[in-house]
Design a protein around this motif. Structure first.
Motif, PDB file in Angstrom:
ATOM      1  N   ARG A 108       5.352 -24.780 -11.203  1.00  0.00           N
ATOM      2  CA  ARG A 108       5.518 -25.877 -11.217  1.00  0.00           C
ATOM      3  C   ARG A 108       4.229 -26.712 -10.702  1.00  0.00           C
ATOM      4  N   LEU A 109       3.830 -27.850 -10.383  1.00  0.00           N
ATOM      5  CA  LEU A 109       2.210 -28.925 -10.789  1.00  0.00           C
ATOM      6  C   LEU A 109       2.000 -28.690  -9.106  1.00  0.00           C
ATOM      7  N   ASN A 110       0.698 -28.592  -8.902  1.00  0.00           N
ATOM      8  CA  ASN A 110       0.430 -28.591  -7.769  1.00  0.00           C
ATOM      9  C   ASN A 110       0.639 -28.881  -7.110  1.00  0.00           C
ATOM     10  N   ALA A 111       1.335 -30.389  -6.769  1.00  0.00           N
ATOM     11  CA  ALA A 111       1.709 -31.082  -5.814  1.00  0.00           C
ATOM     12  C   ALA A 111       3.074 -30.296  -5.170  1.00  0.00           C
ATOM     13  N   ALA A 112       3.919 -30.210  -6.426  1.00  0.00           N
ATOM     14  CA  ALA A 112       5.397 -29.613  -5.703  1.00  0.00           C
ATOM     15  C   ALA A 112       4.134 -28.174  -4.946  1.00  0.00           C
ATOM     16  N   THR A 113       4.307 -27.102  -4.855  1.00  0.00           N
ATOM     17  CA  THR A 113       3.036 -26.012  -4.897  1.00  0.00           C
ATOM     18  C   THR A 113       2.830 -26.822  -3.293  1.00  0.00           C
ATOM     19  N   ASP A 114       1.736 -27.645  -2.993  1.00  0.00           N
ATOM     20  CA  ASP A 114       0.987 -28.201  -2.035  1.00  0.00           C
ATOM     21  C   ASP A 114       2.192 -28.761  -0.914  1.00  0.00           C
ATOM     22  N   GLU A 115       3.085 -29.321  -1.847  1.00  0.00           N
ATOM     23  CA  GLU A 115       4.515 -29.629  -0.338  1.00  0.00           C
ATOM     24  C   GLU A 115       5.108 -28.498   0.056  1.00  0.00           C
ATOM     25  N   LEU A 116       5.219 -27.140  -1.451  1.00  0.00           N
ATOM     26  CA  LEU A 116       5.434 -25.633  -0.343  1.00  0.00           C
ATOM     27  C   LEU A 116       5.165 -25.347   0.524  1.00  0.00           C
ATOM     28  N   ARG A 117       3.528 -25.431   0.020  1.00  0.00           N
ATOM     29  CA  ARG A 117       2.969 -24.374   1.289  1.00  0.00           C
ATOM     30  C   ARG A 117       3.027 -25.563   2.362  1.00  0.00           C
ATOM     31  N   GLU A 118       3.681 -26.443   2.951  1.00  0.00           N
ATOM     32  CA  GLU A 118       2.969 -27.385   4.133  1.00  0.00           C
ATOM     33  C   GLU A 118       4.624 -27.064   4.514  1.00  0.00           C
ATOM     34  N   ARG A 119       5.547 -26.763   3.696  1.00  0.00           N
ATOM     35  CA  ARG A 119       6.938 -26.432   4.155  1.00  0.00           C
ATOM     36  C   ARG A 119       7.566 -25.161   5.332  1.00  0.00           C
ATOM     37  N   ALA A 120       6.821 -23.915   3.687  1.00  0.00           N
ATOM     38  CA  ALA A 120       6.478 -22.637   4.564  1.00  0.00           C
ATOM     39  C   ALA A 120       5.271 -22.269   5.787  1.00  0.00           C
TER      40      ALA A 120
ATOM     41  N   VAL B 257      22.008 -18.961   0.129  1.00  0.00           N
ATOM     42  CA  VAL B 257      21.234 -17.495   0.273  1.00  0.00           C
ATOM     43  C   VAL B 257      21.008 -16.824   2.034  1.00  0.00           C
ATOM     44  N   PRO B 258      21.501 -15.922   2.202  1.00  0.00           N
ATOM     45  CA  PRO B 258      21.093 -15.629   3.815  1.00  0.00           C
ATOM     46  C   PRO B 258      19.535 -14.854   4.128  1.00  0.00           C
ATOM     47  N   GLY B 259      18.773 -14.749   2.785  1.00  0.00           N
ATOM     48  CA  GLY B 259      17.394 -14.122   3.062  1.00  0.00           C
ATOM     49  C   GLY B 259      16.621 -15.473   1.581  1.00  0.00           C
ATOM     50  N   LEU B 260      15.020 -15.446   2.141  1.00  0.00           N
ATOM     51  CA  LEU B 260      14.166 -15.843   1.447  1.00  0.00           C
ATOM     52  C   LEU B 260      12.860 -14.942   1.193  1.00  0.00           C
ATOM     53  N   PHE B 261      12.689 -14.939   0.315  1.00  0.00           N
ATOM     54  CA  PHE B 261      11.018 -14.428  -0.099  1.00  0.00           C
ATOM     55  C   PHE B 261      10.484 -15.276  -0.530  1.00  0.00           C
ATOM     56  N   ILE B 262       8.919 -15.492  -0.020  1.00  0.00           N
ATOM     57  CA  ILE B 262       7.710 -16.229  -0.638  1.00  0.00           C
ATOM     58  C   ILE B 262       6.593 -15.435  -0.788  1.00  0.00           C
ATOM     59  N   VAL B 263       6.695 -15.245  -2.359  1.00  0.00           N
ATOM     60  CA  VAL B 263       5.698 -13.537  -2.686  1.00  0.00           C
ATOM     61  C   VAL B 263       4.364 -14.818  -3.300  1.00  0.00           C
ATOM     62  N   THR B 264       3.272 -14.387  -2.510  1.00  0.00           N
ATOM     63  CA  THR B 264       1.764 -15.335  -3.220  1.00  0.00           C
ATOM     64  C   THR B 264       1.076 -13.836  -3.331  1.00  0.00           C
ATOM     65  N   TRP B 265      -0.084 -14.331  -3.990  1.00  0.00           N
ATOM     66  CA  TRP B 265      -1.413 -14.046  -3.916  1.00  0.00           C
ATOM     67  C   TRP B 265      -2.351 -14.750  -2.969  1.00  0.00           C
ATOM     68  N   ASP B 266      -3.589 -13.823  -2.845  1.00  0.00           N
ATOM     69  CA  ASP B 266      -3.871 -14.548  -2.099  1.00  0.00           C
ATOM     70  C   ASP B 266      -5.881 -14.445  -2.886  1.00  0.00           C
TER      71      ASP B 266
ATOM     72  N   PHE C 271      -1.571  -9.064  -2.849  1.00  0.00           N
ATOM     73  CA  PHE C 271       0.036  -9.514  -2.853  1.00  0.00           C
ATOM     74  C   PHE C 271       0.437  -9.727  -1.503  1.00  0.00           C
ATOM     75  N   ARG C 272       0.912 -10.534  -1.423  1.00  0.00           N
ATOM     76  CA  ARG C 272       2.083 -10.878   0.296  1.00  0.00           C
ATOM     77  C   ARG C 272       2.762 -11.332  -0.339  1.00  0.00           C
ATOM     78  N   ALA C 273       4.183 -11.069   0.890  1.00  0.00           N
ATOM     79  CA  ALA C 273       5.419 -11.655   0.927  1.00  0.00           C
ATOM     80  C   ALA C 273       5.893 -12.676   2.214  1.00  0.00           C
ATOM     81  N   TYR C 274       5.963 -13.758   1.963  1.00  0.00           N
ATOM     82  CA  TYR C 274       7.166 -13.881   3.581  1.00  0.00           C
ATOM     83  C   TYR C 274       8.178 -14.317   2.874  1.00  0.00           C
ATOM     84  N   TYR C 275       8.655 -13.958   4.347  1.00  0.00           N
ATOM     85  CA  TYR C 275      10.516 -13.992   4.483  1.00  0.00           C
ATOM     86  C   TYR C 275      11.239 -14.739   5.451  1.00  0.00           C
ATOM     87  N   PHE C 276      12.411 -15.641   4.959  1.00  0.00           N
ATOM     88  CA  PHE C 276      12.793 -15.961   6.082  1.00  0.00           C
ATOM     89  C   PHE C 276      14.612 -16.061   5.799  1.00  0.00           C
ATOM     90  N   ASP C 277      15.130 -16.257   7.354  1.00  0.00           N
ATOM     91  CA  ASP C 277      16.387 -16.037   7.183  1.00  0.00           C
ATOM     92  C   ASP C 277      16.840 -16.962   8.847  1.00  0.00           C
TER      93      ASP C 277
END
Length: 295
Positions: free
Chosen positions: A241-253, A190-199, A162-168
């Motif tokens: 979400r569909l893969n296209a949206a996840t790819d967009e999230l990967r790019e933005r984050a 929202v003052p803080g935002l995590f994205i939880v992923t798995w490698d 597991f991995r955690a990315y935090y944005f403030d």
């Protein structure tokens, strides 16, 4: 079917090649770390059994030695230290019958049921999804501690994929939540935002194709409880979400292609007088069953 095909190709591209037993020479980075850790943890589990066989580690010893022979391909030396200690413990056990306390420490040194039932129930049932946040920034030390506690979540063979990315930063949060439908109405606060992923590189073969979602879910729940225990509010934000949206999230984050997104978690100090959804619980008769059903 096309979405499943994309998922399968990504898993095949990044997962541990051909199983962790034979091909350590082809592994690099997290693949090497995870495959070695799998064997180390098998030994640790063996030493925690009521009666550990002797000799022990016939499969683990050659596998760990092959992993160490390729240690230069690792991202860090964590698995190297782990593997060396396990091999030393195996030698000590097999030759002298002495169990290394580093590998399997006694559980009686740990607190047993430190919370009385009422305190435990109050803590767990008082956690609610909070969507109304105070605009104070969250101390990053609290964020770090919450994630540290969450790393104690169980994971397959202790691989901790597991991995955690935090944005403030406000701009970062807005850019990410712009493509998330479930945060409308409160995302701008929202003052803080995590994205939880798995490698994906922490897992191997078709048998483990879904394990990252399980480990990532366990980590996410522990993270939510840790945030709650530290006095912060949080709400898990679904990412189905569909893969296209996840790819967009990967790019933005700036997320790596070899990680899959489990969920987002908004976090912060609860606003004064905040409200929560009632979220009634289903009766135990629908959730729990003891033994086999009656005829």
């Amino acid at each position: 079917m096309r979405q499943f095909e994309v998922d399968a190709r990504r898993y095949h591209r990044y997962s541990i090649p051909g199983g962790g037993n034979e091909r350590f020479d082809t592994m690099t980075g997290m693949q090497l770390d995870a495959a070695s850790t799998r064997h180390s943890h098998r030994v640790e589990k063996g030493f925690s059994l009521p009666e550990t066989k002797r000799p022990f580690g016939v499969r683990a010893t050659p596998a760990l030695n092959r992993a160490l022979a390729n240690a230069d391909a690792a991202d860090d030396a964590l698995f190297v230290t782990e593997a060396k200690e396990v091999l030393e413990a195996l030698e000590q056990w097999n030759e002298n019958g002495v169990l290394d306390e580093r590998i399997a420490p006694r559980g009686d040194a740990l607190p047993v049921n430190p919370l009385d039932p009422e305190t435990l129930a109050t803590f767990i049932t008082s956690r609610h999804s909070i969507r109304d946040f105070d605009q104070r920034p969250v101390d990053r030390a609290l964020v770090t501690e919450a994630v540290r506690l969450a790393t104690y979540s169980p994971s397959v063979c202790n691989r901790q994929g597991f991995r955690a990315y935090y944005f403030d930063d406000r701009a970062d949060i807005d850019r990410i939540l712009e493509i998330h439908d479930g945060s409308r109405g409160f995302g701008s606060r929202v003052p803080g935002l995590f994205i939880v992923t798995w490698d994906i590189r922490a897992f191997e073969t078709a048998l483990e194709r879904n394990q990252g979602w399980i480990d990532g879910g366990l980590f996410s729940m522990t993270l939510l409880l840790a945030l709650h225990g530290l006095g912060l509010g949080a709400v898990p934000l679904n990412w189905s979400r569909l893969n296209a949206a996840t790819d967009e999230l990967r790019e933005r984050a700036a997320l790596p292609d070899h990680e899959n997104v489990v969920m987002l978690i908004a976090a912060g100090h609860p606003a004064e007088g905040y409200r929560v959804a009632r979220s009634t619980r289903r009766p135990m008769s629908q959730i729990l069953r003891f033994g086999m059903p009656a005829d």
